[in-house]
Design a protein around this motif. Structure first.
Motif, PDB file in Angstrom:
ATOM      1  N   ALA A  48       0.690  -1.379  -0.064  1.00  0.00           N
ATOM      2  CA  ALA A  48       0.379  -0.056  -0.257  1.00  0.00           C
ATOM      3  C   ALA A  48       0.928   1.510  -0.117  1.00  0.00           C
ATOM      4  O   ALA A  48       2.259   1.052   0.890  1.00  0.00           O
ATOM      5  N   VAL A  49       0.446   2.061  -1.403  1.00  0.00           N
ATOM      6  CA  VAL A  49       1.253   3.523  -0.961  1.00  0.00           C
ATOM      7  C   VAL A  49       1.084   4.416  -0.826  1.00  0.00           C
ATOM      8  O   VAL A  49      -0.811   4.855  -1.235  1.00  0.00           O
ATOM      9  N   ILE A  50       0.588   5.463   0.089  1.00  0.00           N
ATOM     10  CA  ILE A  50       0.543   6.465   0.542  1.00  0.00           C
ATOM     11  C   ILE A  50       1.706   7.443   0.710  1.00  0.00           C
ATOM     12  O   ILE A  50       2.541   8.063   1.381  1.00  0.00           O
TER      13      ILE A  50
ATOM     14  N   ASP B 272      -8.927  -1.165   7.446  1.00  0.00           N
ATOM     15  CA  ASP B 272      -9.177  -2.371   7.126  1.00  0.00           C
ATOM     16  C   ASP B 272      -8.931  -2.836   5.259  1.00  0.00           C
ATOM     17  O   ASP B 272      -8.420  -3.213   5.188  1.00  0.00           O
ATOM     18  N   GLN B 273      -9.160  -1.343   4.772  1.00  0.00           N
ATOM     19  CA  GLN B 273      -8.200  -1.376   3.704  1.00  0.00           C
ATOM     20  C   GLN B 273      -6.851  -1.854   3.643  1.00  0.00           C
ATOM     21  O   GLN B 273      -6.263  -1.807   2.121  1.00  0.00           O
ATOM     22  N   LEU B 274      -6.374  -0.939   4.831  1.00  0.00           N
ATOM     23  CA  LEU B 274      -4.804  -1.639   4.198  1.00  0.00           C
ATOM     24  C   LEU B 274      -4.003  -2.966   5.535  1.00  0.00           C
ATOM     25  O   LEU B 274      -3.278  -3.427   4.789  1.00  0.00           O
ATOM     26  N   ARG B 275      -5.546  -3.220   6.144  1.00  0.00           N
ATOM     27  CA  ARG B 275      -5.409  -4.810   6.794  1.00  0.00           C
ATOM     28  C   ARG B 275      -4.644  -5.777   5.401  1.00  0.00           C
ATOM     29  O   ARG B 275      -3.073  -6.072   6.644  1.00  0.00           O
ATOM     30  N   GLU B 276      -4.558  -6.317   4.606  1.00  0.00           N
ATOM     31  CA  GLU B 276      -3.675  -7.292   3.680  1.00  0.00           C
ATOM     32  C   GLU B 276      -2.945  -7.021   3.055  1.00  0.00           C
ATOM     33  O   GLU B 276      -2.112  -8.261   2.592  1.00  0.00           O
TER      34      GLU B 276
ATOM     35  N   PHE C 111      -1.649  -1.157  14.395  1.00  0.00           N
ATOM     36  CA  PHE C 111      -1.189  -1.917  13.839  1.00  0.00           C
ATOM     37  C   PHE C 111       0.196  -2.254  14.579  1.00  0.00           C
ATOM     38  O   PHE C 111       0.641  -3.329  14.808  1.00  0.00           O
ATOM     39  N   GLN C 112      -0.561  -1.850  15.504  1.00  0.00           N
ATOM     40  CA  GLN C 112       0.524  -2.321  16.380  1.00  0.00           C
ATOM     41  C   GLN C 112       2.262  -2.276  15.943  1.00  0.00           C
ATOM     42  O   GLN C 112       2.693  -3.494  16.555  1.00  0.00           O
ATOM     43  N   GLN C 113       2.045  -1.250  15.510  1.00  0.00           N
ATOM     44  CA  GLN C 113       3.428  -0.789  15.021  1.00  0.00           C
ATOM     45  C   GLN C 113       4.437  -0.657  16.672  1.00  0.00           C
ATOM     46  O   GLN C 113       4.513   0.613  15.900  1.00  0.00           O
ATOM     47  N   TYR C 114       4.651  -1.351  17.317  1.00  0.00           N
ATOM     48  CA  TYR C 114       4.775  -0.111  18.551  1.00  0.00           C
ATOM     49  C   TYR C 114       6.634   0.107  17.863  1.00  0.00           C
ATOM     50  O   TYR C 114       7.025   0.274  19.280  1.00  0.00           O
TER      51      TYR C 114
ATOM     52  N   PRO D  76       0.631  -5.410   8.617  1.00  0.00           N
ATOM     53  CA  PRO D  76       1.432  -5.069   7.748  1.00  0.00           C
ATOM     54  C   PRO D  76       2.447  -3.471   8.517  1.00  0.00           C
ATOM     55  O   PRO D  76       1.811  -3.075   9.627  1.00  0.00           O
ATOM     56  N   SER D  77       3.428  -4.131   8.354  1.00  0.00           N
ATOM     57  CA  SER D  77       4.320  -2.214   8.528  1.00  0.00           C
ATOM     58  C   SER D  77       4.792  -1.559   7.780  1.00  0.00           C
ATOM     59  O   SER D  77       4.091  -2.140   7.247  1.00  0.00           O
TER      60      SER D  77
END
Ligand code: NAI
Ligand code: MG
Length: 358
Positions: free
Chosen positions: A7-9, A62-66, A97-100, A272-273
């Motif tokens: 995913a690119v933002i 949800d759009q990014l999750r997969e 996303f728990q990117q801790y 995802p990270s």
């Protein structure tokens, strides 16, 4: 062939200029090392906010999750308050996303002039491990008596045992793969509840790593040591705020904020990270085509590494080093005259010729 969907933002400001250079370089690396990267663009950011009242749609996570990973430029632009842009996109993704772990390498590369004199390339090489989910960046708090003389604001800092332990443990495990030294950023003399708790958790986790040397400094003197003794450090672990401040300082010490990459990691890989430069959207230079794309490109190398493509990741890093070693292709932040695209082009071209080290 290894296939990944990303995913690119691009986000705002120079994010729109440096992300395309990142994509170009990553594609060159993927081609060379037989991986396939498929990009899905999300046009989220301050423009979207001005049109829809949201930085990203309600079901954005949800759009990014997969996706296998998220590749982000930066968010924030004049006209939208900074706390709205950060809390509307960046922080919900990091938390949801728990990117801790926010991992931010600080490395002086050949050919780059550090404002701190006397340290040859290779002598400054450490990682900042920033807690990325809690700490000082919490929405617990509020205001009372707004617009009166009695107006007040309260902001709570949240340190949990789980949150402290997992980030400190990550720092120790990282140090075991490096020079086996962890420095803790604290302020337990002035902040008398959360910071002594942080120190206790640091000491407790450290007991499990007898092979790793430890140091601990209050944040005020630690900033001075970053400038005077940047060669002292291997892994520096800090809370959300301290890690944030230290990473801009670390970037400046090794030449430019335009060189500093970062990874927002969910080490358990349940989500995802996300990979993004340390810098923001730089509205002061946006639209001029002069932003340094290297931080964005290097963040892409961290993404390849996370995806298990270590040869491709290493090739991108070597290409960055090769281009920086030559004075011709540099953006103005490094004293040059080249544009964003020239630097992206040169690094992508270099990928084709750099030696494969593995
Ligand atoms: P900034 O990092 O965008 O810019 C600070 C200074 O560094 C500016 O003078 C800028 O021109 C320069 N700079 C930054 N990146 C550069 C690059 N790649 N090449 C050359 N020069 C570069 O930080 P600032 O000005 O505090 O924030 C601007 C906006 O970015 C704000 O809206 C802020 O909230 C947002 N921001 C977003 C972040 C993110 O999305 N992760 C992180 C930091 C700030
Ligand atoms: Mg920052």
């Amino acid at each position: 062939m290894n296939r990944f969907t990303i995913a690119v933002i691009e986000g705002d400001g120079i994010g729109r200029e440096v992300v395309p250079e990142g994509l170009r370089v990553l594609e060159a690396a993927a081609r060379r090392f037989d991986a396939s990267l498929s990009w899905h663009h999300f046009d989220w950011g301050c423009q979207t906010y001005l049109k829809t009242g949201r930085m990203m749609p309600e079901d954005g996570l949800d759009q990014l999750r997969e996706f296998d990973a998220i590749y982000l430029g930066a968010v924030g632009y004049p006209g939208v308050p900074d706390h709205v842009s950060l809390w509307g996109l960046l922080i919900p993704i990091r938390r949801g996303f728990q990117q801790y772990v926010n991992l931010r390498p600080v490395r002086l590369l050949h050919g780059v002039d550090s404002p701190v004199k006397g340290f040859p390339p290779g002598n400054i090489d450490f990682c900042i491990v920033r807690e990325n989910n809690e700490g000082e960046y919490s929405e617990v708090g509020g205001r009372l008596y707004s617009h009166t003389d009695a107006e007040m604001a309260v902001q709570e800092t949240v340190f949990t045992r789980r949150g402290c332990d997992r980030i400190i443990r990550y720092a120790f495990e990282l140090a075991q793969t490096r020079k086996r030294h962890v420095t803790s950023a604290t302020k337990s003399n002035g902040i008398i509840h959360t910071m002594p708790f942080w120190d206790e958790r640091f000491a407790s986790v450290a007991q499990n790593f007898p092979d790793v040397r430890t140091d601990q400094y209050h944040i005020d003197i630690l900033t001075a040591h970053f400038v005077r003794h940047p060669d002292w450090f291997d892994v520096v672990v800090g809370s959300n705020l301290f890690g944030d401040i230290l990473s801009d300082l670390g970037a400046a010490v090794v030449g430019s904020i335009g060189l500093a990459p970062s990874a927002n990691l969910n080490p358990e890989r349940e989500f995802p990270s996300m990979f993004e430069p340390v810098h923001g959207s730089a509205p002061d230079i946006a639209g001029q085509g002069i932003a340094n794309p290297i931080a964005q490109i290097w963040s892409g190398a961290m993404m390849l590494q996370h995806l298990g493509q270590s040869r491709a990741a290493r090739a991108v890093e070597k290409a960055i080093e090769a281009v920086l070693a030559r004075p011709e292709v540099r953006t103005p932040d490094l004293g040059g005259k080249a544009g964003t695209r020239d630097v992206g082009d040169a690094i992508a071209h270099e990928i084709a010729v750099v030696a494969d080290t593995q």
